[in-house]
Design a protein around this motif. Structure first.
Motif, PDB file in Angstrom:
ATOM      1  N   LYS A 142       0.840  -1.195   0.000  1.00  0.00           N
ATOM      2  CA  LYS A 142       0.000   0.000   0.000  1.00  0.00           C
ATOM      3  C   LYS A 142       0.873   1.242   0.000  1.00  0.00           C
ATOM      4  O   LYS A 142       1.872   1.318   0.708  1.00  0.00           O
ATOM      5  CB  LYS A 142      -0.908   0.008   1.229  1.00  0.00           C
ATOM      6  N   ASP A 151      -0.663   8.320  -3.465  1.00  0.00           N
ATOM      7  CA  ASP A 151      -0.203   9.167  -4.559  1.00  0.00           C
ATOM      8  C   ASP A 151      -0.087  10.619  -4.088  1.00  0.00           C
ATOM      9  O   ASP A 151      -0.293  10.916  -2.901  1.00  0.00           O
ATOM     10  CB  ASP A 151      -1.111   9.022  -5.784  1.00  0.00           C
ATOM     11  N   PHE A 187      -3.193   3.610  -3.048  1.00  0.00           N
ATOM     12  CA  PHE A 187      -3.051   2.731  -4.199  1.00  0.00           C
ATOM     13  C   PHE A 187      -2.214   1.531  -3.787  1.00  0.00           C
ATOM     14  O   PHE A 187      -1.584   1.526  -2.733  1.00  0.00           O
ATOM     15  CB  PHE A 187      -2.407   3.460  -5.396  1.00  0.00           C
TER      16      PHE A 187
END
Length: 140
Positions: A94, A97, A103
């Protein structure tokens, strides 16, 4: 001074009752209060070192370190793993951004490895997703 046993017992009882009424332990009276000692393996210890995880065949299994990690702009978080029982596995890590949106990395496969992933200015727990044959691994 000659005191009878009944008088001494009465005085001791009054002192004990007074201590209970004020929630003070007579043995610790006059000493500053101390926080209870953390038990071995308490939460603070679980945030240090390697964590255990496992994988199941054909299914992504999630593992979290359950510890808060504070990031900063441009920061990268490190992940590492090592299988100690079983075959090769695939790991996704994990990250966050530039907009602080969560993400998952592309899968990396093998019996061990490491990666650094963009973390950014967030506070969150580290998490991995594991897929492979039945395996046990350690990660951090």
């Amino acid at each position: 001074m000659d005191m009878s046993r009944k008088t001494v017992a009465g005085v001791v009882s009054l002192i004990a009752l007074a201590a209970l009424g004020t929630a003070v332990n007579p043995a610790s009276a006059g000493r500053p209060a101390q926080a209870p000692a953390a038990a071995p393996g308490a939460a603070a210890d679980s945030c240090v070192g390697w964590k255990n995880a496992g994988s199941a065949p054909l299914k992504w299994t999630k593992a979290s370190d359950a510890c808060g990690h504070f990031g900063a702009e441009g920061m990268k978080m490190g992940y590492a793993w090592k299988v100690y029982r079983g075959g090769s596995i695939c790991i996704r890590a994990k990250g966050f951004d530039a907009r602080r949106k969560e993400f998952w990395s592309d899968p990396l496969c093998g019996k061990s490895g490491s990666l650094k992933i963009h973390w950014g200015n967030v506070a969150a727990t580290k998490e991995i997703q594991v897929k492979g044959g039945p395996s046990l691994l350690r990660w951090n």
